[in-house]
Motif scaffolding. Structure first.
Motif, PDB file in Angstrom:
ATOM      1  N   GLY A 254       0.784  -1.231   0.000  1.00 36.61           N
ATOM      2  CA  GLY A 254       0.000   0.000   0.000  1.00 36.61           C
ATOM      3  C   GLY A 254       0.813   1.277   0.000  1.00 36.61           C
ATOM      4  N   SER A 255       2.125   1.198  -0.121  1.00 38.32           N
ATOM      5  CA  SER A 255       2.967   2.395  -0.084  1.00 38.32           C
ATOM      6  C   SER A 255       2.811   3.218  -1.367  1.00 38.32           C
ATOM      7  CB  SER A 255       4.434   2.010   0.101  1.00 38.32           C
ATOM      8  OG  SER A 255       4.874   1.195  -0.982  1.00 38.32           O
ATOM      9  N   THR A 256       3.052   4.520  -1.245  1.00 32.51           N
ATOM     10  CA  THR A 256       3.029   5.425  -2.393  1.00 32.51           C
ATOM     11  C   THR A 256       4.329   6.238  -2.370  1.00 32.51           C
ATOM     12  OG1 THR A 256       1.788   7.046  -1.080  1.00 32.51           O
ATOM     13  CG2 THR A 256       0.519   5.587  -2.526  1.00 32.51           C
ATOM     14  N   ASP A 257       5.407   5.596  -2.686  1.00 30.89           N
ATOM     15  CA  ASP A 257       6.729   6.210  -2.595  1.00 30.89           C
ATOM     16  C   ASP A 257       6.971   7.186  -3.749  1.00 30.89           C
ATOM     17  OD1 ASP A 257       7.147   4.604  -0.411  1.00 30.89           O
ATOM     18  OD2 ASP A 257       8.311   3.091  -1.516  1.00 30.89           O
ATOM     19  N   THR A 258       7.676   8.269  -3.456  1.00 29.58           N
ATOM     20  CA  THR A 258       8.020   9.230  -4.495  1.00 29.58           C
ATOM     21  C   THR A 258       9.488   9.622  -4.390  1.00 29.58           C
ATOM     22  OG1 THR A 258       7.485  11.191  -3.158  1.00 29.58           O
ATOM     23  CG2 THR A 258       5.691  10.220  -4.437  1.00 29.58           C
ATOM     24  N   VAL A 259      10.104   9.835  -5.548  1.00 24.35           N
ATOM     25  CA  VAL A 259      11.404  10.493  -5.660  1.00 24.35           C
ATOM     26  C   VAL A 259      11.277  11.509  -6.788  1.00 24.35           C
ATOM     27  CG1 VAL A 259      13.822  10.235  -6.313  1.00 24.35           C
ATOM     28  CG2 VAL A 259      12.777   8.593  -4.754  1.00 24.35           C
ATOM     29  N   THR A 260      11.544  12.776  -6.484  1.00 29.24           N
ATOM     30  CA  THR A 260      11.319  13.841  -7.453  1.00 29.24           C
ATOM     31  C   THR A 260      12.473  14.842  -7.442  1.00 29.24           C
ATOM     32  OG1 THR A 260      10.002  14.955  -5.743  1.00 29.24           O
ATOM     33  CG2 THR A 260       8.798  13.735  -7.413  1.00 29.24           C
ATOM     34  N   ASN A 261      12.686  15.454  -8.605  1.00 31.84           N
ATOM     35  CA  ASN A 261      13.615  16.585  -8.737  1.00 31.84           C
ATOM     36  C   ASN A 261      15.035  16.243  -8.285  1.00 31.84           C
ATOM     37  OD1 ASN A 261      11.381  18.277  -9.559  1.00 31.84           O
ATOM     38  ND2 ASN A 261      10.790  18.369  -7.409  1.00 31.84           N
ATOM     39  N   VAL A 262      15.621  15.290  -8.988  1.00 34.15           N
ATOM     40  CA  VAL A 262      16.985  14.846  -8.709  1.00 34.15           C
ATOM     41  C   VAL A 262      17.868  15.204  -9.897  1.00 34.15           C
ATOM     42  CG1 VAL A 262      18.468  12.839  -8.371  1.00 34.15           C
ATOM     43  CG2 VAL A 262      16.262  12.966  -7.191  1.00 34.15           C
ATOM     44  N   TYR A 263      19.047  15.749  -9.615  1.00 37.00           N
ATOM     45  CA  TYR A 263      19.982  16.088 -10.681  1.00 37.00           C
ATOM     46  C   TYR A 263      21.362  15.561 -10.324  1.00 37.00           C
ATOM     47  CZ  TYR A 263      22.443  18.778 -14.250  1.00 37.00           C
ATOM     48  OH  TYR A 263      23.208  19.146 -15.337  1.00 37.00           O
ATOM     49  N   VAL A 264      21.870  14.662 -11.152  1.00 36.35           N
ATOM     50  CA  VAL A 264      23.193  14.076 -10.966  1.00 36.35           C
ATOM     51  C   VAL A 264      24.064  14.504 -12.134  1.00 36.35           C
ATOM     52  CG1 VAL A 264      24.524  11.944 -10.784  1.00 36.35           C
ATOM     53  CG2 VAL A 264      22.238  12.081  -9.749  1.00 36.35           C
ATOM     54  N   THR A 265      25.218  15.078 -11.855  1.00 37.79           N
ATOM     55  CA  THR A 265      26.107  15.502 -12.925  1.00 37.79           C
ATOM     56  C   THR A 265      27.561  15.256 -12.537  1.00 37.79           C
ATOM     57  OG1 THR A 265      26.710  17.361 -14.355  1.00 37.79           O
ATOM     58  CG2 THR A 265      26.230  17.883 -12.063  1.00 37.79           C
ATOM     59  N   LYS A 266      28.381  15.001 -13.545  1.00 31.10           N
ATOM     60  CA  LYS A 266      29.814  14.760 -13.359  1.00 31.10           C
ATOM     61  C   LYS A 266      30.055  13.588 -12.410  1.00 31.10           C
ATOM     62  CE  LYS A 266      31.084  19.587 -14.207  1.00 31.10           C
ATOM     63  NZ  LYS A 266      31.756  20.800 -13.675  1.00 31.10           N
ATOM     64  N   ALA A 267      29.507  12.451 -12.803  1.00 25.69           N
ATOM     65  CA  ALA A 267      29.687  11.226 -12.027  1.00 25.69           C
ATOM     66  C   ALA A 267      30.600  10.275 -12.790  1.00 25.69           C
ATOM     67  CB  ALA A 267      28.344  10.554 -11.751  1.00 25.69           C
ATOM     68  N   THR A 268      31.631   9.773 -12.108  1.00 21.66           N
ATOM     69  CA  THR A 268      32.510   8.764 -12.684  1.00 21.66           C
ATOM     70  C   THR A 268      32.242   7.457 -11.970  1.00 21.66           C
ATOM     71  OG1 THR A 268      34.211  10.414 -13.200  1.00 21.66           O
ATOM     72  CG2 THR A 268      34.899   8.112 -13.115  1.00 21.66           C
ATOM     73  N   MET A 269      31.788   6.456 -12.738  1.00 15.59           N
ATOM     74  CA  MET A 269      31.353   5.188 -12.160  1.00 15.59           C
ATOM     75  C   MET A 269      32.322   4.093 -12.595  1.00 15.59           C
ATOM     76  SD  MET A 269      28.806   6.585 -10.710  1.00 15.59           S
ATOM     77  CE  MET A 269      28.150   5.118  -9.945  1.00 15.59           C
ATOM     78  N   VAL A 270      33.002   3.494 -11.610  1.00  9.93           N
ATOM     79  CA  VAL A 270      34.089   2.561 -11.874  1.00  9.93           C
ATOM     80  C   VAL A 270      33.744   1.176 -11.327  1.00  9.93           C
ATOM     81  CG1 VAL A 270      36.545   2.106 -11.558  1.00  9.93           C
ATOM     82  CG2 VAL A 270      35.733   4.478 -11.681  1.00  9.93           C
ATOM     83  N   ASN A 271      33.771   0.175 -12.185  1.00  5.47           N
ATOM     84  CA  ASN A 271      33.596  -1.228 -11.771  1.00  5.47           C
ATOM     85  C   ASN A 271      32.358  -1.431 -10.899  1.00  5.47           C
ATOM     86  OD1 ASN A 271      36.025  -1.722 -13.122  1.00  5.47           O
ATOM     87  ND2 ASN A 271      37.247  -1.513 -11.261  1.00  5.47           N
ATOM     88  N   SER A 272      31.265  -0.808 -11.278  1.00  6.37           N
ATOM     89  CA  SER A 272      30.010  -0.931 -10.538  1.00  6.37           C
ATOM     90  C   SER A 272      29.066  -1.886 -11.264  1.00  6.37           C
ATOM     91  CB  SER A 272      29.349   0.443 -10.388  1.00  6.37           C
ATOM     92  OG  SER A 272      30.190   1.331  -9.654  1.00  6.37           O
ATOM     93  N   THR A 273      28.115  -2.448 -10.543  1.00  8.78           N
ATOM     94  CA  THR A 273      27.170  -3.360 -11.194  1.00  8.78           C
ATOM     95  C   THR A 273      26.365  -2.632 -12.264  1.00  8.78           C
ATOM     96  OG1 THR A 273      25.539  -2.978  -9.454  1.00  8.78           O
ATOM     97  CG2 THR A 273      26.989  -4.881  -9.194  1.00  8.78           C
ATOM     98  N   LYS A 274      26.063  -1.374 -12.009  1.00  8.40           N
ATOM     99  CA  LYS A 274      25.473  -0.489 -13.009  1.00  8.40           C
ATOM    100  C   LYS A 274      26.004   0.903 -12.718  1.00  8.40           C
ATOM    101  CE  LYS A 274      21.387   0.680 -10.253  1.00  8.40           C
ATOM    102  NZ  LYS A 274      21.827  -0.056  -9.061  1.00  8.40           N
ATOM    103  N   ALA A 275      25.958   1.781 -13.697  1.00  5.07           N
ATOM    104  CA  ALA A 275      26.352   3.161 -13.427  1.00  5.07           C
ATOM    105  C   ALA A 275      25.218   3.888 -12.713  1.00  5.07           C
ATOM    106  CB  ALA A 275      26.738   3.871 -14.718  1.00  5.07           C
TER     107      ALA A 275
END
Length: 400
Positions: A254-275
């Motif tokens: 019954g949850s109504t979870d929200t995530v809004t207005n996120v900005y990610v920039t200049k990220a370097t992702m190394v050897n991760s399962t996903k970026a």
């Protein structure tokens, strides 16, 4: 014990009490007992009582302070906690079982935790906690630093190492929280690999800034949890992680979870399962409905990650049939993947992205300047249930 040395007294002694240009902030220096079996938290609490109202609390360089009980900074009002030495969590796994956090920042309006020398370290002493957890996955470990219902909090220039569990959490309607110029690392030790060592869990909050960060861990580098709103991540390097993740969302009945207005920039992702990615639970009465809206991943460099981008709408389930019988009804809207470069690992080659959108929901996602290759040189993208013209060709159906 602590040494209380208010600057006002010093200025009186030297005859400068009436110089309006001098900063009269009271200063308390915490004295370490110098014994790993001794809890230095009572001395810290006493210092905060004396100097917490606008003053400075100092942990001296070259000293190690034993943290044997929850360090609650209640009483810190526009104060500065200055760590020049090392704060180290005790080995008492029995005491810490079920405790929410090691450092509790609750209901605080205005606080800075920093170092002026650059030598300040918070050592989470993770090994004994990882060992207990590996033997008993029900063992509840504390978060290292937990911010709840607080505002105007700055954590800067410090190193955090070997957290027993999550490094940093912010939730409870907190606002205007800044994490700046931090190094977080959880390093396998004695053959034990840390688990659940998220770098940052950003929950119910507004205006959280994460910038100039290096994280080495084995779970989410940054996770945007239910209620995250107006979160900015800038100039971050994540190594060995599960990537930068929205979610997981919709896990509760019954949850109504929200995530809004996120900005990610200049990220370097190394050897991760996903970026980067989004994690949603399936539908049905045992789960809820999530909304992910106005999220941008911009300027991401991919170095040897499994996927450059991933969307899961059946997170946590091992049964495709079960997910098909109760598809996710969640909404993914106005999510942008821009200016990606680099290469994935061989794990899913030739696939570089797996985008399994909610089958009974909405999915409007957009890709531009997505310059990712697999080691073979191919760049296959798997996608399902995408409603928008996403800007990339699909090579087949996605899963997950």
């Amino acid at each position: 014990m602590f040494i209380f040395a208010p600057l006002l007294l010093a200025t009186l002694v030297y005859g400068s009490a009436f110089n309006p240009t001098l900063d009269k902030r009271a200063t308390c220096t915490v004295a370490s007992a110098g014994n790993s079996g001794t809890d230095d938290v009572p001395a810290v609490v006493s210092a905060i009582k004396s100097c917490g109202n606008g003053g400075v609390i100092i942990f001296s360089a070259g000293k190690t302070y034993a943290i044997g009980s929850t360090l609650d900074i209640t009483g810190c009002v526009n104060c500065q906690i200055q760590i020049e030495g090392t704060l180290k969590l005790s080995n008492d796994t029995g005491y810490w079982e079920g405790k929410r956090t090691v450092v509790y920042i609750n209901g605080i309006s205005g606080a800075t935790i920093t170092t002026t020398s650059g030598a300040g370290v918070f050592d989470g002493n993770g090994l004994p906690y990882w060992q207990v957890f590996n033997a008993n996955s029900s063992y509840a470990r504390p978060t290292l630093v937990y911010i709840n219902n607080s505002k105007n909090i700055n954590i800067t220039k410090l190193r955090f190492k070997n957290a027993p569990n999550v490094f940093h959490s912010v939730t409870g309607g907190s606002s205007n929280v800044v994490y700046d110029t931090l190094t977080l690392d959880a390093t396998p030790e004695n053959g034990v690999t840390p688990k659940n060592t998220d770098g940052f869990d950003v929950g119910q909050s507004q205006y959280v800034t994460i910038k100039n960060i290096k994280v080495t861990n084995q779970d989410d580098c940054v996770a945007f949890k239910p209620g995250a709103d107006f979160t900015t991540v800038t100039n971050i390097t994540c190594t060995g992680s599960h990537g930068i993740s929205v979610g997981s969302l919709g896990g509760g009945a019954g949850s109504t979870d929200t995530v809004t207005n996120v900005y990610v920039t200049k990220a370097t992702m190394v050897n991760s399962t996903k970026a980067v990615g989004i994690k949603l639970y399936q539908g049905g009465s045992s789960h809820g409905i999530a909304t992910v809206r106005n999220v941008t991943f911009d300027g991401v460099t991919v170095q040897g990650c499994g996927y450059a981008a991933q969307i899961q709408s059946c997170y946590g389930s091992a049964s495709t049939a079960d997910c098909n019988s109760a598809p996710s009804q969640s909404t993914v809207d106005a999510v942008y993947f821009k200016n990606f470069s680099g290469a994935t690992s061989t794990e899913y080659d030739p696939v570089i992205a797996d985008l399994d959108c909610p089958a009974a929901g909405t999915c409007n996602i957009y890709f531009s300047n997505f310059n990712i290759k697999s080691p073979s040189g191919k760049a296959n993208v798997l996608c399902s249930n995408v409603d928008s013209n996403m800007g990339l060709p699909c090579s087949g159906s996605a899963s997950g």
